[in-house]
Design an enzyme around this catalytic site. Structure first.
Site, PDB file in Angstrom:
ATOM      1  N   ASP A 133      -7.423   2.117  -9.280  1.00 26.16           N
ATOM      2  CA  ASP A 133      -7.178   0.678  -9.176  1.00 26.16           C
ATOM      3  C   ASP A 133      -7.214   0.206  -7.721  1.00 26.16           C
ATOM      4  OD1 ASP A 133      -6.925   0.229 -11.914  1.00 26.16           O
ATOM      5  OD2 ASP A 133      -4.855   0.939 -11.903  1.00 26.16           O
ATOM      6  N   ARG A 180     -10.066  -2.912  -3.566  1.00 23.72           N
ATOM      7  CA  ARG A 180     -10.835  -3.000  -2.320  1.00 23.72           C
ATOM      8  C   ARG A 180     -12.224  -3.570  -2.585  1.00 23.72           C
ATOM      9  NH1 ARG A 180      -7.267   1.252  -1.700  1.00 23.72           N
ATOM     10  NH2 ARG A 180      -6.447   1.586   0.386  1.00 23.72           N
ATOM     11  N   ASP A 227      14.795  -7.585  -1.795  1.00 17.63           N
ATOM     12  CA  ASP A 227      13.940  -6.593  -1.131  1.00 17.63           C
ATOM     13  C   ASP A 227      12.525  -7.143  -0.962  1.00 17.63           C
ATOM     14  OD1 ASP A 227      16.033  -4.878  -1.066  1.00 17.63           O
ATOM     15  OD2 ASP A 227      15.175  -3.368  -2.413  1.00 17.63           O
TER      16      ASP A 227
HETATM   17  N1  LIG Z   1       6.729  -0.541  -7.418  1.00 12.05           N
HETATM   18  C1  LIG Z   1       5.460  -0.748  -7.705  1.00 12.05           C
HETATM   19  O1  LIG Z   1       5.004  -0.619  -8.846  1.00 12.05           O
HETATM   20  C2  LIG Z   1       4.544  -1.200  -6.625  1.00 12.05           C
HETATM   21  C3  LIG Z   1       4.938  -1.209  -5.293  1.00 12.05           C
HETATM   22  C4  LIG Z   1       4.022  -1.649  -4.344  1.00 12.05           C
HETATM   23  C5  LIG Z   1       2.760  -2.097  -4.724  1.00 12.05           C
HETATM   24  N2  LIG Z   1       2.423  -2.060  -6.033  1.00 12.05           N
HETATM   25  C6  LIG Z   1       1.139  -2.561  -6.502  1.00 12.05           C
HETATM   26  O2  LIG Z   1       0.077  -1.816  -6.010  1.00 12.05           O
HETATM   27  C7  LIG Z   1      -1.025  -2.684  -5.916  1.00 12.05           C
HETATM   28  C8  LIG Z   1      -2.053  -2.033  -5.051  1.00 12.05           C
HETATM   29  O3  LIG Z   1      -2.570  -0.958  -5.805  1.00 12.05           O
HETATM   30  P1  LIG Z   1      -3.004   0.414  -5.110  1.00 12.05           P
HETATM   31  O4  LIG Z   1      -3.631   1.277  -6.167  1.00 12.05           O
HETATM   32  O5  LIG Z   1      -3.759   0.108  -3.850  1.00 12.05           O
HETATM   33  O6  LIG Z   1      -1.619   1.001  -4.636  1.00 12.05           O
HETATM   34  P2  LIG Z   1      -0.781   2.143  -5.313  1.00 12.05           P
HETATM   35  O7  LIG Z   1      -1.639   3.375  -5.400  1.00 12.05           O
HETATM   36  O8  LIG Z   1       0.523   2.236  -4.641  1.00 12.05           O
HETATM   37  O9  LIG Z   1      -0.662   1.463  -6.766  1.00 12.05           O
HETATM   38  C9  LIG Z   1       0.455   1.411  -7.509  1.00 12.05           C
HETATM   39  C10 LIG Z   1       0.096   1.628  -8.967  1.00 12.05           C
HETATM   40  O10 LIG Z   1      -0.259   0.386  -9.569  1.00 12.05           O
HETATM   41  C11 LIG Z   1      -1.424   0.540 -10.372  1.00 12.05           C
HETATM   42  N3  LIG Z   1      -2.060  -0.786 -10.435  1.00 12.05           N
HETATM   43  C12 LIG Z   1      -2.663  -1.473  -9.434  1.00 12.05           C
HETATM   44  N4  LIG Z   1      -3.070  -2.686  -9.889  1.00 12.05           N
HETATM   45  C13 LIG Z   1      -2.720  -2.736 -11.212  1.00 12.05           C
HETATM   46  C14 LIG Z   1      -2.835  -3.737 -12.216  1.00 12.05           C
HETATM   47  N5  LIG Z   1      -3.395  -4.922 -11.972  1.00 12.05           N
HETATM   48  N6  LIG Z   1      -2.351  -3.470 -13.451  1.00 12.05           N
HETATM   49  C15 LIG Z   1      -1.763  -2.296 -13.714  1.00 12.05           C
HETATM   50  N7  LIG Z   1      -1.593  -1.323 -12.803  1.00 12.05           N
HETATM   51  C16 LIG Z   1      -2.059  -1.545 -11.557  1.00 12.05           C
HETATM   52  C17 LIG Z   1      -2.203   1.625  -9.686  1.00 12.05           C
HETATM   53  O11 LIG Z   1      -3.071   2.292 -10.584  1.00 12.05           O
HETATM   54  C18 LIG Z   1      -1.092   2.547  -9.209  1.00 12.05           C
HETATM   55  O12 LIG Z   1      -0.710   3.467 -10.218  1.00 12.05           O
HETATM   56  C19 LIG Z   1      -0.438  -3.959  -5.367  1.00 12.05           C
HETATM   57  O13 LIG Z   1      -1.233  -5.087  -5.661  1.00 12.05           O
HETATM   58  C20 LIG Z   1       0.916  -3.996  -6.056  1.00 12.05           C
HETATM   59  O14 LIG Z   1       0.879  -4.803  -7.222  1.00 12.05           O
HETATM   60  C21 LIG Z   1       3.287  -1.619  -6.977  1.00 12.05           C
HETATM   61  N1  LIG Z   2     -13.482   7.595   2.530  1.00 16.06           N
HETATM   62  C1  LIG Z   2     -12.181   7.702   2.773  1.00 16.06           C
HETATM   63  N2  LIG Z   2     -11.763   7.940   4.004  1.00 16.06           N
HETATM   64  C2  LIG Z   2     -10.460   8.039   4.264  1.00 16.06           C
HETATM   65  N3  LIG Z   2      -9.506   7.902   3.392  1.00 16.06           N
HETATM   66  C3  LIG Z   2      -9.850   7.644   2.131  1.00 16.06           C
HETATM   67  C4  LIG Z   2     -11.203   7.522   1.754  1.00 16.06           C
HETATM   68  N4  LIG Z   2     -11.224   7.262   0.442  1.00 16.06           N
HETATM   69  C5  LIG Z   2      -9.956   7.218   0.033  1.00 16.06           C
HETATM   70  N5  LIG Z   2      -9.128   7.449   1.047  1.00 16.06           N
HETATM   71  C6  LIG Z   2      -7.662   7.491   0.984  1.00 16.06           C
HETATM   72  O1  LIG Z   2      -7.278   7.503  -0.370  1.00 16.06           O
HETATM   73  C7  LIG Z   2      -6.202   6.622  -0.570  1.00 16.06           C
HETATM   74  C8  LIG Z   2      -6.610   5.570  -1.593  1.00 16.06           C
HETATM   75  O2  LIG Z   2      -5.630   5.624  -2.473  1.00 16.06           O
HETATM   76  P1  LIG Z   2      -5.479   4.595  -3.580  1.00 16.06           P
HETATM   77  O3  LIG Z   2      -4.123   4.811  -4.173  1.00 16.06           O
HETATM   78  O4  LIG Z   2      -5.864   3.228  -3.119  1.00 16.06           O
HETATM   79  O5  LIG Z   2      -6.617   5.125  -4.560  1.00 16.06           O
HETATM   80  P2  LIG Z   2      -6.914   4.610  -5.970  1.00 16.06           P
HETATM   81  O6  LIG Z   2      -8.359   4.245  -5.980  1.00 16.06           O
HETATM   82  O7  LIG Z   2      -5.934   3.571  -6.367  1.00 16.06           O
HETATM   83  O8  LIG Z   2      -6.698   5.882  -6.861  1.00 16.06           O
HETATM   84  P3  LIG Z   2      -5.378   6.219  -7.698  1.00 16.06           P
HETATM   85  O9  LIG Z   2      -5.518   5.530  -9.017  1.00 16.06           O
HETATM   86  O10 LIG Z   2      -5.415   7.706  -7.857  1.00 16.06           O
HETATM   87  O11 LIG Z   2      -4.231   5.741  -6.859  1.00 16.06           O
HETATM   88  C9  LIG Z   2      -5.846   5.984   0.724  1.00 16.06           C
HETATM   89  O12 LIG Z   2      -4.721   6.612   1.249  1.00 16.06           O
HETATM   90  C10 LIG Z   2      -7.049   6.258   1.599  1.00 16.06           C
HETATM   91  O13 LIG Z   2      -6.635   6.523   2.891  1.00 16.06           O
END
Ligand SMILES: NC(=O)c1ccc[n+]([C@@H]2O[C@H](COP(=O)([O-])OP(=O)(O)OC[C@H]3O[C@@H](n4cnc5c(N)ncnc54)[C@H](O)[C@@H]3O)[C@@H](O)[C@H]2O)c1
Ligand SMILES: Nc1ncnc2c1ncn2[C@@H]1O[C@H](COP(=O)(O)OP(=O)(O)OP(=O)(O)O)[C@@H](O)[C@H]1O
Length: 356
Positions: free
Chosen positions: A68, A73, A205
């Protein structure tokens, strides 16, 4: 619909994503579709989404290979220029992604032959009392577990002066705009305004403004409602508010949410779709509102949002309900309902005023 250029956003930490990228590149070569990798983890060299798209030759489809976060991104890039985005699932949850990695080639065939639907998803835009700045020592603080920071959002070029309601920032959030405490032991105190009227002053928070898409992300974790991504709404959810009123408020799309940091509050970080983009100080404010533009996501089959919710969030049935007889029937979205259950889905959407 034809796709003339593809931009690839690959999760670099997953060998399976690298393999899937290889499949995409060879499909593109075989179909004479130019394909460019867009390195959204590029150390130090990040630009605005529009610039990053221009540098990649202005692709009209972004394919994301990851989870996700990777999809978010890619969505940031695609939404800046109205390109399509297709998410291939190589993540842990995969709530936003459309196709499994094993089906990437057939998905590209479908896109190439125009066998797709475009689903529109609401986005949020944002204004602020001033330009956002990420302090120079912030990167070191925030690096743990994440990639390099994105730069603070720029002021939208057409809105430098700002008018009466702050300056417009070049930001599109698919999930959420989050204002959260910067240091662990200092909550933020914030006046929360809905549609220009004070709702309440919060000490919390974090305070989130989410889209329906983001209702299943952070807002969900904080106890907010699940909202169909087909709905238009602006969802306000507080995180650990130190007060009795701790509910979410679901506002109409034309009702902006204003968050104003109070005089002696701790500093607040502003994140957009999970990426920290700036820090706010007492007296600063942001306004978050439904964007006029929508994300255009590729769908290759019917969108089964509630099935996905049940499956990906591991929803479990009430033990008493299970003990009370045959479990409620469950069937794939692509097959007709069994037996006499057809009435559970309305055959066509009644227009307003014709509900009988
Ligand atoms: N406590 C929490 O659950 C928490 C805390 C900080 C940020 N987030 C979320 O993480 C998002 C960024 O995602 P990330 O993957 O870069 O960070 P991340 O890896 O920390 O993601 C948190 C989780 O949220 C899930 N997720 C992301 N968007 C979703 C959606 N629209 N519906 C259901 N699940 C979703 C991802 O798969 C991941 O398991 C932010 O937009 C925010 O909503 C969640
Ligand atoms: N090409 C890359 N170069 C450096 N870091 C990368 C690259 N691709 C991914 N990463 C790293 O992987 C992480 C991305 O994690 P993120 O949680 O956003 O992945 P995701 O696509 O949501 O997968 P998941 O569902 O497993 O969380 C970041 O910490 C980022 O720094």
């Amino acid at each position: 619909m034809s796709v003339s250029r593809i931009g690839l956003v690959v999760h670099g930490g997953r060998p399976e994503a690298a393999e899937a990228a290889h499949v995409v590149r060879s499909w593109c070569a075989a179909h004479s579709v130019p394909c460019r990798d867009i390195d959204v983890w590029n150390e130090g060299g990040r630009h605005s989404a529009r610039q990053e798209m221009a540098e990649a030759g202005d692709p009209d489809l972004i394919v994301t290979l990851g989870g996700d976060g990777t999809f978010l991104r890619g969505a940031r890039l695609a939404s800046a220029v109205d390109a399509l985005v297709l998410g291939v699932d190589l993540g842990r949850v995969g709530f936003l992604t459309e196709v499994p990695a094993a089906e990437v080639r057939s998905a590209l065939d479908a896109v190439g032959e125009g066998r797709l639907e475009v689903e529109q998803r609401m986005l949020l835009n944002m204004r602020a009392s001033r330009r956002l700045v990420v302090p120079s020592d912030m990167e070191a603080l925030m690096r743990y577990g994440r990639g390099p920071l994105l730069p603070p959002p720029r002021v939208r070029p057409e809105c430098e002066a700002g008018g009466e309601w702050g300056i417009a920032l070049d930001v599109s959030a698919l999930n959420d705009v989050v204002l959260e405490k910067l240091v662990r032991d200092r909550q933020v105190s914030v006046g929360v305004y809905l549609a220009g009227r004070l709702l309440a002053s919060y000490s919390a928070d974090a305070l989130l403004v989410a889209t329906p898409t983001g209702s299943t992300a952070y807002s969900f974790a904080a106890g907010g409602p699940v909202v169909s991504p087909r709905a238009d709404a602006v969802i306000f959810t507080p995180v650990a508010p130190h007060m009795t009123f701790n509910r979410s408020v679901v506002a109409a799309p034309d009702e902006p949410v204003g968050l104003r940091i109070l005089e002696r509050s701790g500093q607040a970080a502003v994140s957009i779709d999970g990426q920290v983009r700036g820090v706010l100080y007492p007296g600063d404010w942001i306004g978050v509102y439904a964007a006029p533009r929508r994300l255009r996501a590729v769908r290759l089959g019917p969108m089964d949002f509630y099935g996905r919710l049940r499956e990906r969030m591991n929803l479990t049935d009430a033990p008493a309900a299970i003990a009370d007889g045959t479990p409620a029937p469950l069937w794939p979205v692509t097959t007709p309902p069994p037996g006499d259950l057809a009435h559970l889905a309305m055959p066509e959407r009644p227009s307003l005023g014709r509900l009988e």
